[in-house]
Design a protein around this motif. Structure first.
Motif, short mmCIF file in Angstrom:
data_model
loop_
_atom_site.label_atom_id
_atom_site.label_comp_id
_atom_site.label_asym_id
_atom_site.label_seq_id
_atom_site.Cartn_x
_atom_site.Cartn_y
_atom_site.Cartn_z
N ASP A 15 5.98 3.66 -1.49
CA ASP A 15 6.14 4.59 -0.42
C ASP A 15 7.64 4.77 -0.42
OD1 ASP A 15 6.75 2.14 0.84
OD2 ASP A 15 5.53 2.06 2.38
N PRO A 168 6.81 10.95 -1.50
CA PRO A 168 6.07 9.92 -0.67
C PRO A 168 5.90 10.41 0.85
CG PRO A 168 8.55 9.32 -1.13
CD PRO A 168 8.16 10.44 -1.86
N LEU A 169 6.83 11.27 1.23
CA LEU A 169 6.61 11.67 2.52
C LEU A 169 6.99 13.13 2.39
CD1 LEU A 169 9.19 10.37 5.25
CD2 LEU A 169 9.60 10.97 3.20
N LEU A 188 -4.22 10.28 4.67
CA LEU A 188 -2.73 10.09 4.98
C LEU A 188 -2.63 9.52 6.45
CD1 LEU A 188 -1.30 13.10 3.26
CD2 LEU A 188 -1.41 10.62 2.46
N THR A 218 2.55 10.82 5.86
CA THR A 218 3.14 9.64 4.91
C THR A 218 1.73 9.07 4.31
OG1 THR A 218 3.02 7.95 6.77
CG2 THR A 218 5.03 9.52 6.37
N ARG A 219 1.84 7.92 3.43
CA ARG A 219 1.10 7.25 2.81
C ARG A 219 0.94 5.91 3.55
NH1 ARG A 219 2.98 9.49 -2.10
NH2 ARG A 219 3.82 7.54 -2.74
N SER A 220 1.89 5.36 4.53
CA SER A 220 2.17 4.27 5.24
C SER A 220 2.55 4.30 6.54
CB SER A 220 2.90 3.14 4.33
OG SER A 220 4.12 3.49 4.31
N ASP A 223 6.47 3.90 6.83
CA ASP A 223 7.17 5.34 6.48
C ASP A 223 7.14 6.13 7.66
OD1 ASP A 223 7.69 4.51 4.05
OD2 ASP A 223 6.40 6.34 2.84
N ARG A 462 -7.11 4.01 -1.95
CA ARG A 462 -6.29 4.77 -2.81
C ARG A 462 -6.62 5.63 -3.63
NH1 ARG A 462 -1.26 2.22 -3.54
NH2 ARG A 462 -0.92 3.12 -5.25
#
Length: 465
Positions: A15, A168-169, A188, A218-220, A223, A462
């Motif tokens: 990320d 990543p974002l 997301l 984002t993925r997290s 982030d 994922r």
């Protein structure tokens, strides 16, 4: 068949925060990070239809001499409805020809001051009006989880690229759910900040009711939290409590309201079940959970649609002044033109609609005296196939389908409250189905703390699994 570009390169499966750590420790160099992001973008570009404009050469130059900021060297994209120096702003529209701009708008200035390196701009629906980006000429933006399905609302291009691992974002904005909707269908994290939390470009600041907020997909959770922290260091909303550096869950147990009925519409039975499953998880974590009716007055769906239509009418009627001499309203899609007609047919109702919409922040504040957080499905139905919301169809048909799908997200645009979609649920078809948490104005920190807790308790799937 899923589409993604994850591989054994400088980006790996990191990320943005993880990538920052790799860069700062010298384990990867910024130029190789940028090249990896360019290669990944090109790998998925044709299949997803997510890219509106590329600025690879600019990114390569910046990689050799990166600007400062926490995210220095992290590749990104901005949505093609914000102004970025050296790039045109086309708004997902064929009705005019955009030209290269001399300076950044306020959003891009804030966004890029964090150190992010733009690779270009992402595709959206025409002026962001549709919750599905399906361009009549260029084609649709497709979900990397299932390219037969839409990637969601006007931040669809951003979401598709982040979910597919190209960057990543990336930037998005939300005027009726356009951060949260594509987050929900692409697995997301998508947080719409409180009204006026972040900088806005001039057009959005001039809206009679400022329903649009900018942010990231984002993925997290970390982030999203890091982006808000860094943005706050660049642009501080003095009337709101600071978000600060949120890095972990809180021990405070919250009063959580659960809605399975949106503003005028209910959710699909499968979506209701998934929402109640998330509610049970919150109970297991020690939060107090009540299923309660939505506080929205019955007038909200019609009022919000009429205000939305007024924005379209402003563009249709004032396009030449806004876009210049190349403006050709005959090239607008049927959804934009239908919204214009809806406004003109209901013009006498507009003052009352705006008066009622302006009163909603007080109603929401009163509701949040009892409940800290609200849980609801981000969307009322599972992700539709491409073509279901095609803007070239009859306006009444498409609008009915839009209202049936997007029954939950406009409430926070009307109230100005923050809300986040998290990928906490999966449909029987194996597709992400976002769950939305919202809070009172200025309570982003509460949402981030709860999001961290849920991310730990129920890690999301994922796309590579």
């Amino acid at each position: 068949m899923r589409v993604h570009a994850y591989g054994d390169d400088a980006l790996g499966d990191l990320d943005a925060v993880g990538l920052v750590e790799e860069i700062q420790e010298g384990r990867v160099a910024i130029p190789e990070v940028i090249e990896a992001a360019i290669a990944r973008t090109e790998q998925v570009r044709d299949e997803l239809g997510a890219v509106a404009y590329v600025a690879y050469d600019r990114a390569r130059v910046e990689a050799r001499d990166p600007r400062g900021g926490y995210f220095a060297g992290v590749p990104t994209f901005l949505k093609d409805n914000v102004d970025v120096a050296g790039m045109p702003t086309q708004q997902g529209c064929d009705a005019y020809r955009g030209h290269s701009l001399e300076r950044d708008g306020d959003v891009a200035r804030m966004f890029l001051a964090t150190g992010l390196v733009p690779l270009g701009k992402t595709q959206l629906s025409e002026f962001g009006f549709s919750p599905s980006a399906e361009h009549p000429r260029l084609g649709p933006v497709r979900s990397p989880w299932d390219p037969a399905r839409t990637a969601g609302a006007s931040s669809a291009g951003t979401a598709a690229l982040v979910a597919a691992g190209a960057v990543p974002l990336a930037h998005g904005n939300d005027g009726g759910g356009s951060i949260r909707i594509p987050a929900a269908v692409n697995g997301l994290v998508g947080l719409k900040p409180t009204r006026d939390r972040l900088a806005q470009d001039k057009l959005n600041r001039q809206m009679p009711i400022r329903i649009v907020s900018d942010g990231v997909l984002t993925r997290s959770v970390r982030d999203t939290a890091a982006f808000l922290r860094e943005s706050e260091r660049v642009y501080r909303a003095l009337r709101l409590p600071p978000i600060g550096d949120v890095t972990r869950p809180s021990r405070t147990r919250l009063r959580v309201a659960v809605h399975t009925e949106g503003i005028g519409r209910g959710a699909d039975p499968e979506v209701v079940d998934l929402t109640l499953k998330t509610a049970r998880l919150l109970e297991e974590l020690g939060h107090r959970v009540d299923v309660v009716p939505h506080p929205a007055p019955a007038s909200v769906p019609d009022d919000f649609l009429l205000y939305w239509a007024m924005l379209a009418a402003t563009i249709v009627r004032g396009g030449r002044r806004l876009a210049g001499p190349t403006w050709d309203r005959g090239r607008l899609d049927q959804l934009t033109l239908g919204l214009d007609r809806h406004c003109r047919s209901n013009l006498r109702r507009l003052p009352g609609a705006m008066r009622r919409l302006r009163a909603l922040p007080r109603a929401s504040a009163e509701f949040h005296r009892t409940y800290d957080v609200v849980l609801a499905p981000t969307l009322a139905l599972p992700t539709p196939l491409v073509g279901h919301l095609d803007p070239t169809q009859d306006f009444e048909t498409v609008m009915e389908r839009i209202l049936a799908w997007v029954a939950f997200t406009p409430w926070q645009n009307a109230t100005g409250d923050p809300a986040v979609s998290l990928p906490l649920a999966t449909t029987a078809a194996g597709l992400p189905q976002g769950m939305m948490l919202s809070a009172g104005a200025g309570r982003e920190a509460t949402l981030l703390e709860l999001s961290y807790e849920l991310e730990e308790a129920s890690p999301w799937p994922r796309i590579t699994a």
